[in-house]
Design an enzyme around this catalytic site. Structure first.
Site, mmCIF file in Angstrom:
data_model
loop_
_atom_site.group_PDB
_atom_site.id
_atom_site.type_symbol
_atom_site.label_atom_id
_atom_site.label_comp_id
_atom_site.label_asym_id
_atom_site.label_seq_id
_atom_site.Cartn_x
_atom_site.Cartn_y
_atom_site.Cartn_z
ATOM 1 C CE LYS A 11 -6.265 0.581 -10.113
ATOM 2 N NZ LYS A 11 -4.910 0.618 -9.489
ATOM 3 C CE1 TYR A 51 -2.330 -1.810 -13.671
ATOM 4 C CE2 TYR A 51 -3.989 -3.534 -13.594
ATOM 5 C CZ TYR A 51 -3.606 -2.224 -13.382
ATOM 6 O OH TYR A 51 -4.509 -1.316 -12.871
ATOM 7 C CG PHE A 59 3.375 -4.373 -7.025
ATOM 8 C CD1 PHE A 59 2.538 -4.140 -8.110
ATOM 9 C CD2 PHE A 59 4.512 -3.576 -6.883
ATOM 10 C CE1 PHE A 59 2.822 -3.137 -9.035
ATOM 11 C CE2 PHE A 59 4.793 -2.568 -7.808
ATOM 12 C CZ PHE A 59 3.941 -2.359 -8.886
ATOM 13 N NE ARG A 87 -1.156 9.096 -13.490
ATOM 14 C CZ ARG A 87 -0.729 7.873 -13.157
ATOM 15 N NH1 ARG A 87 -1.339 6.801 -13.645
ATOM 16 N NH2 ARG A 87 0.268 7.706 -12.345
ATOM 17 C CB THR A 93 0.790 5.119 -6.813
ATOM 18 O OG1 THR A 93 1.101 5.615 -8.115
ATOM 19 C CG2 THR A 93 0.469 3.636 -6.891
ATOM 20 N NE ARG A 104 -4.735 5.890 -7.426
ATOM 21 C CZ ARG A 104 -3.818 5.755 -8.380
ATOM 22 N NH1 ARG A 104 -2.823 6.612 -8.489
ATOM 23 N NH2 ARG A 104 -3.900 4.753 -9.233
ATOM 24 C CG ASN A 114 -4.267 2.447 -6.298
ATOM 25 O OD1 ASN A 114 -4.980 1.744 -6.998
ATOM 26 N ND2 ASN A 114 -3.045 2.787 -6.648
ATOM 27 C CG HIS A 117 -5.802 2.512 -14.614
ATOM 28 N ND1 HIS A 117 -4.454 2.229 -14.538
ATOM 29 C CD2 HIS A 117 -6.051 2.836 -15.917
ATOM 30 C CE1 HIS A 117 -3.920 2.368 -15.762
ATOM 31 N NE2 HIS A 117 -4.862 2.724 -16.606
HETATM 32 P P1 IDP Z 1 -0.483 4.178 -10.998
HETATM 33 O O1 IDP Z 1 -1.766 3.347 -10.905
HETATM 34 O O2 IDP Z 1 -0.530 5.365 -10.064
HETATM 35 O O3 IDP Z 1 -0.111 4.550 -12.405
HETATM 36 P P2 IDP Z 1 1.640 2.192 -11.101
HETATM 37 O O4 IDP Z 1 3.006 2.410 -10.552
HETATM 38 O O5 IDP Z 1 1.460 2.208 -12.586
HETATM 39 O O6 IDP Z 1 0.682 3.265 -10.396
HETATM 40 O O7 IDP Z 1 1.132 0.814 -10.517
HETATM 41 C C1 IDP Z 1 -0.027 0.177 -11.040
HETATM 42 C C2 IDP Z 1 -0.853 -0.342 -9.866
HETATM 43 O O8 IDP Z 1 -0.094 -1.358 -9.178
HETATM 44 C C3 IDP Z 1 -1.152 0.691 -8.777
HETATM 45 O O9 IDP Z 1 -2.239 1.535 -9.092
HETATM 46 C C4 IDP Z 1 -1.433 -0.206 -7.586
HETATM 47 O O10 IDP Z 1 -2.724 -0.807 -7.670
HETATM 48 C C5 IDP Z 1 -0.371 -1.292 -7.784
HETATM 49 N N1 IDP Z 1 0.881 -0.954 -7.081
HETATM 50 C C6 IDP Z 1 1.799 -0.015 -7.426
HETATM 51 N N2 IDP Z 1 2.830 0.017 -6.574
HETATM 52 C C7 IDP Z 1 2.567 -0.925 -5.643
HETATM 53 C C8 IDP Z 1 3.275 -1.395 -4.479
HETATM 54 O O11 IDP Z 1 4.358 -0.915 -4.131
HETATM 55 N N3 IDP Z 1 2.691 -2.400 -3.762
HETATM 56 C C9 IDP Z 1 1.482 -2.969 -4.123
HETATM 57 N N4 IDP Z 1 0.795 -2.564 -5.208
HETATM 58 C C10 IDP Z 1 1.315 -1.563 -5.954
HETATM 59 MG MG MG Z 2 0.500 3.361 -13.983
#
Ligand code: IDP
Ligand code: MG
Length: 139
Positions: A11, A51, A59, A87, A93, A104, A114, A117
């Site tokens: 990212k 997304y 968010f 993963r 996350t 991460r 983070n 992806h």
């Molecule tokens: P993942 O990337 O671990 O699959 P997802 O829940 O699919 O996590 O969320 C996609 C992306 O959205 C995350 O990687 C992160 O960049 C962002 N994100 C997820 N949850 C939050 C949050 O609670 N606050 C701010 N950003 C978030």
């Molecule tokens: Mg995801």
């Protein structure tokens, strides 16, 4: 049917901080083969589509802003059990909850920024790969 490929992104925060080499080294050292790879900057429309599943989340706007502010590295990786193993390699996350030794844990700044992806299913790996790479870019 499980496939052996997954789609990943490094990212904008990871690219900005100069972590491309370190993260790719960790990925290949963990047994993943790089099938294809490129730097690309997503447009707002790209990020909104990519997304879309999160478009009701609080968010979402912040996520689109973050993912479009600079180039990302997009790649397809190959390994047995690629989706699940990647993963595991990236960790939770929220980096505060990510296991020791995960990408991460080492490279992510926060739950929003983070670093990396990874697709969460074989179906999404195929959809996300096709979103970013034409057939001629997939080897
Ligand atoms: P993942 O990337 O671990 O699959 P997802 O829940 O699919 O996590 O969320 C996609 C992306 O959205 C995350 O990687 C992160 O960049 C962002 N994100 C997820 N949850 C939050 C949050 O609670 N606050 C701010 N950003 C978030
Ligand atoms: Mg995801």
């Amino acid at each position: 049917m499980a496939t052996n490929r997954t789609f990943i992104m490094l990212k904008p925060d990871a690219v900005e901080k100069g972590y491309i080499g370190g993260i790719l080294e960790k990925i290949t050292a963990s047994g993943f083969k790089i099938v294809t790879l490129k730097l690309i900057q997503m447009t707002k429309a790209d990020a909104e589509t990519f997304y879309e599943v999160h478009n009701e989340r609080p968010f979402y706007e912040e996520l689109v802003e973050y993912m479009t502010r600079g180039p990302i590295v997009a790649a397809i990786l190959e390994k047995d059990n690629a989706v699940e193993d990647f993963r595991t390699l990236i960790g939770a996350t929220n980096p505060a909850e990510a296991a020791e030794g995960t990408i991460r844990k080492q490279y992510a700044a926060s739950i929003s920024e983070n670093a990396v992806h990874g697709s969460d299913s074989d179906d999404n790996a195929a959809i996300e790969s096709a979103f970013h790479f034409s057939g001629r870019e997939q080897f």
